[in-house]
Design an enzyme around this catalytic site. Structure first.
Site, PDB file in Angstrom:
ATOM      1  N   ASP A  11      -6.685  22.661 -22.437  1.00 50.70           N
ATOM      2  CA  ASP A  11      -7.337  22.924 -21.143  1.00 50.70           C
ATOM      3  C   ASP A  11      -7.343  24.427 -20.854  1.00 50.70           C
ATOM      4  OD1 ASP A  11      -4.520  22.947 -20.852  1.00 50.70           O
ATOM      5  OD2 ASP A  11      -4.611  22.341 -18.740  1.00 50.70           O
ATOM      6  N   HIS A 246       4.327  28.488 -22.927  1.00 48.03           N
ATOM      7  CA  HIS A 246       4.275  27.030 -23.137  1.00 48.03           C
ATOM      8  C   HIS A 246       3.440  26.640 -24.366  1.00 48.03           C
ATOM      9  CE1 HIS A 246       6.174  26.630 -19.262  1.00 48.03           C
ATOM     10  NE2 HIS A 246       5.197  27.275 -18.673  1.00 48.03           N
TER      11      HIS A 246
HETATM   12  O1  RIB Z   1       3.404  23.279 -17.885  1.00 45.11           O
HETATM   13  C1  RIB Z   1       2.733  24.153 -18.723  1.00 45.11           C
HETATM   14  C2  RIB Z   1       1.413  23.584 -19.166  1.00 45.11           C
HETATM   15  O2  RIB Z   1       0.574  23.450 -18.026  1.00 45.11           O
HETATM   16  C3  RIB Z   1       0.642  24.460 -20.148  1.00 45.11           C
HETATM   17  O3  RIB Z   1      -0.037  23.621 -21.043  1.00 45.11           O
HETATM   18  C4  RIB Z   1      -0.321  25.190 -19.261  1.00 45.11           C
HETATM   19  O4  RIB Z   1      -1.478  25.597 -19.956  1.00 45.11           O
HETATM   20  C5  RIB Z   1      -0.618  24.186 -18.194  1.00 45.11           C
HETATM   21  O5  RIB Z   1      -1.642  23.340 -18.602  1.00 45.11           O
HETATM   22 CA    CA Z   2      -2.456  23.959 -21.406  1.00 49.64          CA
END
Ligand code: RIB
Ligand code: CA
Length: 317
Positions: A11, A246
């Site tokens: 995303d 992340h």
């Molecule tokens: O919690 C972190 C996640 O949430 C990552 O994938 C960031 O891109 C958001 O989508």
């Molecule tokens: Ca993400």
């Protein structure tokens, strides 16, 4: 070296963009497709960003399949432009496609995921770093995916680290907890790259200063990251432009799993109420008889940050 074949469900999103560029910059991986989902922004915006990123990277040979616009059961009640910018790309002005010929393939993401994995049994690693809606829909279309996929690596969830969108929930699982429950209950070879490790791997101004002086991928990441850094400063009070990594950490696991360690625990996902999106791991191994996931709990954080930086710095030089 035979390359690991990756389907990337995403995303984008600043950290998603970092993860995609990291994959494209890594000789261990071959990205065979990108599928998009709502999450950090609408699916219209995340699909545009995926197409633009592949155009920027000179990889329009990689197909993009557009996916879910909303969660499976709940209404769409949250996107994250306050973290990723109005264009979800750090406010660099990506409000349109970079080239008129860019477009997603005709198949929806869930169909594309199912068909690609079933065409190459045992070969495809699905790396999913957004809400799990496309993955759950693919499983509903084709339950044999459970045995045909090589591994499913998700960025999402947390075992013992507090949540990032509620006291107990990580954003991707909170976004579509019913989809997450389908995925965790399916019996997949599932690896959870949750907040337990992604919040240990920090990058900061020192890494981004290096990227600013590097090749095209590095310069691009240095361009999109300031808004995301500011969101981390506001939310957590992080110093020195620190961010949590992340999605690139999830991709780093696909590249170099030996930099991580974890445990297999039976899991359940809470779908409703104040614990919506919470992942519960049976750490005593006596209360749940649900399918297990390999939950990453330990990481060589400096080496992962270094891997991400070095790969991005070298690419497109
Ligand atoms: O919690 C972190 C996640 O949430 C990552 O994938 C960031 O891109 C958001 O989508
Ligand atoms: Ca993400």
């Amino acid at each position: 070296m035979s390359r690991k074949r990756i389907l990337f469900d995403t995303d984008p999103g600043v950290d998603d963009a970092m993860a995609l560029l990291l994959a494209l910059a890594s000789p261990e991986l071959e990205v065979v497709g990108v599928t998009t989902v709502f999450g950090n922004s609408t699916v219209e915006a995340t699909t545009r960003n995926a197409l633009n990123l592949l155009h920027f990277a000179g990889r329009t040979d990689i197909p993009v399949a557009r996916g879910a616009a909303r969660p499976m059961v709940l209404p769409l009640d949250r996107t994250a432009e306050h973290v990723h910018g109005e264009d979800a790309m750090g406010n660099i002005g990506w409000h349109a496609l970079l080239h008129p010929d860019l477009k997603p393939i005709d198949r929806p993401a869930a169909q594309f995921i199912a068909a690609t994995i079933m065409a190459h049994p045992g070969e495809i690693t699905l790396v999913a770093v957004g809400p799990l809606t496309n993955v759950a829909l693919a499983l509903q279309l084709e339950p044999r995916l459970v045995h045909a996929v090589r591994e499913v690596v998700i960025m999402g969830g947390t075992v013992s680290t507090p949540g990032n969108v509620s006291p107990v929930a990580e954003a991707n699982l909170y976004a579509d907890p019913h989809a997450a429950a389908v995925v965790f209950n399916a019996g997949l070879p599932l690896t959870m790259v949750g907040l337990d490790v992604t919040m240990q791997v920090k990058m900061d101004d020192s890494h981004f200063a290096r990227l600013r002086q590097a090749g095209r991928f590095g310069q691009f990441v240095a361009q999109i990251v300031p808004f995301y850094q500011e969101a981390h400063r506001r939310r957590y009070g992080y110093p020195n432009g620190q961010i949590d990594t992340h999605d690139p950490s999830a991709m780093a696991y696909a590249i170099a799993p030996s930099l991580f360690a974890g445990e297999r625990w039976s899991m359940t996902v809470v779908t409703d109420g104040p614990a919506r999106g919470m992942t519960i791991a049976d750490r005593r191994r006596r209360f749940l008889n649900t399918p297990a996931a390999y939950c990453l709990m330990h990481v060589d954080a400096p080496r992962v940050a270094q891997l991400i930086t070095e790969r991005l710095a070298a690419a497109g030089a």
